[in-house]
Design a protein around this motif. Structure first.
Motif, PDB file in Angstrom:
ATOM      1  N   ARG A  46       3.217   5.978  -3.168  1.00 12.05           N
ATOM      2  CA  ARG A  46       4.343   6.536  -3.751  1.00 12.05           C
ATOM      3  C   ARG A  46       4.298   6.631  -5.250  1.00 12.05           C
ATOM      4  O   ARG A  46       4.524   7.785  -5.689  1.00 12.05           O
ATOM      5  CB  ARG A  46       5.628   5.623  -3.355  1.00 12.05           C
ATOM      6  N   ALA A  48       0.884  -1.259   0.003  1.00 11.49           N
ATOM      7  CA  ALA A  48      -0.053  -0.062  -0.015  1.00 11.49           C
ATOM      8  C   ALA A  48       1.004   1.328  -0.032  1.00 11.49           C
ATOM      9  O   ALA A  48       0.492   2.268  -0.744  1.00 11.49           O
ATOM     10  CB  ALA A  48      -0.715   0.122   1.128  1.00 11.49           C
ATOM     11  N   THR A  90      -3.501   9.088  -5.689  1.00  9.33           N
ATOM     12  CA  THR A  90      -4.959   9.080  -6.051  1.00  9.33           C
ATOM     13  C   THR A  90      -5.299   8.064  -6.438  1.00  9.33           C
ATOM     14  O   THR A  90      -6.328   7.393  -6.206  1.00  9.33           O
ATOM     15  CB  THR A  90      -5.126  10.168  -7.404  1.00  9.33           C
ATOM     16  N   ALA A  91      -4.481   7.100  -7.431  1.00  5.07           N
ATOM     17  CA  ALA A  91      -4.827   5.783  -7.566  1.00  5.07           C
ATOM     18  C   ALA A  91      -4.720   4.803  -6.303  1.00  5.07           C
ATOM     19  O   ALA A  91      -6.004   4.101  -6.174  1.00  5.07           O
ATOM     20  CB  ALA A  91      -4.008   5.173  -8.643  1.00  5.07           C
ATOM     21  N   ALA A  92      -4.166   5.185  -5.367  1.00  3.13           N
ATOM     22  CA  ALA A  92      -3.952   4.287  -4.370  1.00  3.13           C
ATOM     23  C   ALA A  92      -5.329   4.693  -3.582  1.00  3.13           C
ATOM     24  O   ALA A  92      -5.995   3.531  -2.958  1.00  3.13           O
ATOM     25  CB  ALA A  92      -3.061   4.636  -3.461  1.00  3.13           C
ATOM     26  N   MET A  93      -5.834   5.655  -3.627  1.00  3.89           N
ATOM     27  CA  MET A  93      -6.970   6.245  -2.935  1.00  3.89           C
ATOM     28  C   MET A  93      -8.042   5.420  -3.436  1.00  3.89           C
ATOM     29  O   MET A  93      -9.189   4.884  -2.892  1.00  3.89           O
ATOM     30  CB  MET A  93      -7.238   7.549  -2.766  1.00  3.89           C
ATOM     31  N   ALA A  94      -8.104   5.544  -4.859  1.00  6.75           N
ATOM     32  CA  ALA A  94      -9.323   4.913  -5.696  1.00  6.75           C
ATOM     33  C   ALA A  94      -9.186   3.289  -5.373  1.00  6.75           C
ATOM     34  O   ALA A  94     -10.406   2.711  -5.438  1.00  6.75           O
ATOM     35  CB  ALA A  94      -8.994   5.162  -7.058  1.00  6.75           C
ATOM     36  N   CYS A  95      -8.078   2.536  -4.940  1.00  9.07           N
ATOM     37  CA  CYS A  95      -8.265   1.325  -4.722  1.00  9.07           C
ATOM     38  C   CYS A  95      -8.509   1.039  -3.307  1.00  9.07           C
ATOM     39  O   CYS A  95      -8.749  -0.103  -2.863  1.00  9.07           O
ATOM     40  CB  CYS A  95      -6.737   0.696  -4.837  1.00  9.07           C
ATOM     41  N   GLY A  96      -8.958   2.081  -2.663  1.00 12.98           N
ATOM     42  CA  GLY A  96      -9.257   2.165  -1.143  1.00 12.98           C
ATOM     43  C   GLY A  96      -8.340   1.957   0.059  1.00 12.98           C
ATOM     44  O   GLY A  96      -8.522   1.645   0.799  1.00 12.98           O
ATOM     45  N   VAL A  97      -7.339   2.446  -0.540  1.00 14.68           N
ATOM     46  CA  VAL A  97      -6.140   2.413   0.718  1.00 14.68           C
ATOM     47  C   VAL A  97      -6.480   3.804   1.363  1.00 14.68           C
ATOM     48  O   VAL A  97      -6.521   4.973   0.787  1.00 14.68           O
ATOM     49  CB  VAL A  97      -4.660   2.734  -0.066  1.00 14.68           C
ATOM     50  N   PRO A  98      -6.382   3.570   2.769  1.00 14.67           N
ATOM     51  CA  PRO A  98      -6.552   4.873   3.571  1.00 14.67           C
ATOM     52  C   PRO A  98      -5.605   5.787   3.395  1.00 14.67           C
ATOM     53  O   PRO A  98      -4.537   5.696   4.400  1.00 14.67           O
ATOM     54  CB  PRO A  98      -7.047   4.434   4.697  1.00 14.67           C
ATOM     55  N   VAL A  99      -4.938   6.648   2.758  1.00 14.42           N
ATOM     56  CA  VAL A  99      -3.681   7.209   2.336  1.00 14.42           C
ATOM     57  C   VAL A  99      -3.088   7.975   3.608  1.00 14.42           C
ATOM     58  O   VAL A  99      -2.049   7.489   3.977  1.00 14.42           O
ATOM     59  CB  VAL A  99      -3.942   8.099   1.176  1.00 14.42           C
ATOM     60  N   TYR A 108      -2.100   5.286   6.507  1.00 17.66           N
ATOM     61  CA  TYR A 108      -0.910   4.727   6.095  1.00 17.66           C
ATOM     62  C   TYR A 108       0.338   5.260   6.043  1.00 17.66           C
ATOM     63  O   TYR A 108       1.191   4.789   6.472  1.00 17.66           O
ATOM     64  CB  TYR A 108      -1.042   3.962   4.718  1.00 17.66           C
ATOM     65  N   ALA A 136       1.893   1.840  -3.373  1.00 23.53           N
ATOM     66  CA  ALA A 136       0.960   2.250  -3.920  1.00 23.53           C
ATOM     67  C   ALA A 136       0.892   4.027  -4.052  1.00 23.53           C
ATOM     68  O   ALA A 136       0.804   4.621  -5.066  1.00 23.53           O
ATOM     69  CB  ALA A 136      -0.149   1.634  -3.930  1.00 23.53           C
TER      70      ALA A 136
END
Ligand SMILES: Nc1ncnc2c1ncn2[C@@H]1O[C@H](COP(=O)(O)OP(=O)(O)OP(=O)(O)O)[C@@H](O)[C@H]1O
Ligand SMILES: [Mg+2]
Lengths: 238, 385
Positions: free
Chosen positions: B222, B217, B226-235, B238, B220
């Motif tokens: 790094r 995560a 934005t894409a990480a957030m779209a994958c559901g990562v609580p940016v 993390y 992602a």
């Protein structure tokens, strides 16, 4: 039919700038809905607002009847709304497989995820062959497939697609649209933003035409294709 | 990484740890070599801590010395702290003086492990605290803010009374903490193996972190937040986790460093230490665990070698032996980095790059260029013609 996704007079934008000036639209269960419009009309902004990535200043967004306006993106994804963003936005230094696993980030059902990954490789055989390749070194078309697969392994009930045909050759465009229609047939509700208005409206149940942050026209896909204004502005008839 | 590469990686790292464990067999625990090895290990620990933020999360932290300094000062202060024999209040004897008859406050069995953990936890909290206002910064902005925050902490430590200010706080023999009944002197066996254990644990932890869900995560984030957030990562969550982990390791490293240097001196905690640690990562290849180790070995060893007397040419006298001024090492660090950027911009041991990590043509061109540097006169081939 019930509304899965519903936007009511949504005003949204960046900073103090208002880009969406009251957008209303709805998507019903199992539908494929297209949004077309000129560059800068606010299509991408609409999808971003739905996903909670652009703040909504007024209006509401309902998902399965629940208000999801301005919820954190993480929560919206958890409810089953996933976006394939404009320009793919893959994790370039991760492999194809790792990208897909990121798509399943919120899922804890490991064995079901494995099955869905297999299904993705059935749907996009190229990805299966290139599992171990870094996503950044895929061709544009492969990247688009990877981006779609990444969204699919999240098992969304509604899939938001932002210009999936961007920069693809005609053959690949057809392939991508075939996949979109197949997904829709299998039950995924899809909201599709496209520059390729003809293709989009041909396969969509309904369509919206956006102009400068507002919905200018709405109706069944076939009707919009016949509309004089649409023909002139978006389909290139003179 | 493929399974084979992973096995090679584990093997290399195990070999490194084993090598460190074997050093005392040949050199004992006292003297230049074991001392340098220990410093390398401590810096490698800190480099791996920095790697969590710089390598995994992709944020350039130029203020990592804050954690090192905080871990060090907490350790030294808690070890020298005594209770005033008359009033019973806490006193920190500054400037090397020791109070006759005063009782050490934090010397009890196992107290150093507690202090070590505490140094880590405080730095972890500091990392989160520092991270909260900078959550939405990236790139140069994040780098500048961390640099500034480290400078503030540096000035505080240099001027505050409880840290000894501009003077050093020494660990006199009675102040040195005890572990399992042995004094943790900087040249004791127990200290050596404590550092080795922390070093090994940090390496294992770093690899597991990188290959874990959290590590993925962070990568992602790094590569595309934005894409990480779209994958559901609580940016945000993390990122704060990364700051906490990074700070924790930094505090541990700082605490061990305090024992190594037998005290704390705020003057030694300048911005250069941060830069040095970043250079370790850059040299080895940002994002790579092996790279972080390699970078620490090369740069720390170089720094220690330059402290030794080396031959200088002095006109009229000929060769004389004297030490370089301590700042000279930065000249060499600079040269190394320039060469690196020219020849291996991804670092010496990058984790992964698209295509061949070190194409053979480049290797050949590189060695040709290097040899041509020494060929000042006509080459042998030309001369024979
Ligand atoms: N981050 C941003 N900050 C400020 N303005 C923005 C930002 N992103 C987009 N805009 C503006 O918002 C407007 C709508 O942009 P949007 O990306 O929604 O258009 P679009 O309909 O998707 O266009 P296209 O078909 O070219 O993708 C544009 O005028 C654009 O300049
Ligand atoms: Mg757009």
């Amino acid at each position: 039919m019930t509304d899965v996704l519903r936007l009511e007079n949504v005003v949204a934008g960046y900073g103090r700038m208002r880009i969406l000036k009251g957008v209303s639209l709805q998507v019903s269960q199992g539908e494929l809905v297209a949004i077309i419009g000129a560059n800068g009309a606010g299509k991408t902004t609409t999808l971003m607002a739905i996903c909670g990535m652009v703040p909504v200043m007024s209006g509401r967004i309902l998902f399965h009847g629940e208000d999801i306006t301005n919820l954190p993106t993480v929560d919206i994804v958890r409810r089953g709304l996933t976006q394939v963003p404009e320009g793919r936005r893959l994790f370039s230094d991760l492999t194809v497989l790792e990208n897909l696993e990121m798509g399943a980030f919120q899922r804890r059902d490991r064995s079901a995820v494995e099955k869905d990954l297999e299904a993705c490789f059935q749907l996009f055989p190229v990805l299966g062959e290139r599992k171990k390749q870094l996503a950044g070194s895929l061709s544009g078309g492969e990247q688009q497939m990877c981006a779609m697969a990444r969204a699919l392994v999240a098992r969304p009930s509604v899939l938001l697609l932002d210009e999936p045909s961007l920069g693809l050759s005609p053959i690949l465009v057809r392939q991508i649209f075939d996949v979109i229609e197949e997904l829709n047939r299998e039950g995924t509700t899809i909201l599709l933003v496209e520059q390729n208005a003809l293709k989009a409206l041909q396969c969509a149940n309904r369509g919206y035409v956006m102009e400068t942050g507002q919905v200018a026209l709405a109706g069944p896909g076939r009707d919009l294709l016949e509309d004089e204004k649409v023909k002139k502005a978006y389909l290139g008839y003179s | 990484m493929s399974r084979r590469n992973r096995r090679v990686e584990w093997f290399t790292l195990a070999a490194v740890c084993l090598a460190v464990a074997l050093v005392p067999l040949f050199y004992g625990f006292r003297g230049q070599v074991p001392s340098t090895v220990l410093k390398i290990c401590i810096y490698a620990v800190m480099a791996l801590g920095l790697h969590v933020v710089v390598g995994l999360t992709g944020l350039l932290d130029l203020g990592y010395v804050t954690f090192m300094a905080t871990g060090a000062v907490l350790t030294v202060v808690s070890m020298v702290a005594v209770a005033d024999p008359e009033t019973g209040t806490l006193i920190i004897p500054v400037g090397g003086r020791s109070l006759r008859g005063a009782e050490h406050l934090f010397h009890f069995p196992g107290s150093y492990l507690l202090v070590l953990a505490l140094a880590g936890l405080v730095c972890s909290a500091l990392g989160v605290l520092r991270g909260l206002p900078t959550l939405h910064l990236t790139g140069d902005y994040y780098a500048i803010v961390t640099l500034g925050m480290a400078e503030i902490m540096y000035i505080w430590y240099r001027t505050a009374e409880w840290t000894g200010g501009p003077q050093s706080l020494w660990l006199n023999p009675p102040d040195v903490p005890t572990l399992f009944g042995y004094k943790l002197y900087y040249d004791s066996a127990i200290y050596y193996f404590l550092v080795l254990m922390v070093f090994t644990a940090t390496i294992i932890g770093s690899i597991h972190l990188r290959d874990s869900r959290v590590g993925r995560a962070l990568s992602a984030i790094r590569l595309d937040p934005t894409a990480a957030m779209a994958c559901g990562v609580p940016v945000s969550r993390y990122k704060l986790t990364a700051f906490a982990v990074s700070g924790f390791i930094g505090g541990i490293g700082g605490s061990l460093f305090a024992l190594w240097s037998n005290g704390f001196s705020a003057i030694g905690m300048e911005v250069w230490e941060s830069i040095l640690l970043v250079c370790c990562l850059v040299l080895g290849g940002i994002g790579s665990v092996r790279g972080a180790l390699l970078g620490s070995v090369v740069l720390v060893a170089l720094g220690e070698i330059l402290r030794q007397k080396v031959p200088h040419y002095s006109s009229g006298v000929g060769l004389v032996w004297k030490a370089w001024p301590p700042e000279a090492r930065f000249l060499f660090y600079g040269l190394i980095l320039v060469a690196l950027m020219r020849f291996r911009p991804a670092g010496v041991l990058p984790d992964r790059v698209a295509g061949d990590p070190f194409p053979p043509e480049l290797a050949r061109a590189w060695s040709e260029r290097a040899t041509s540097l020494f060929r000042l006169g006509p080459s042998r081939k030309e001369a024979s013609r």
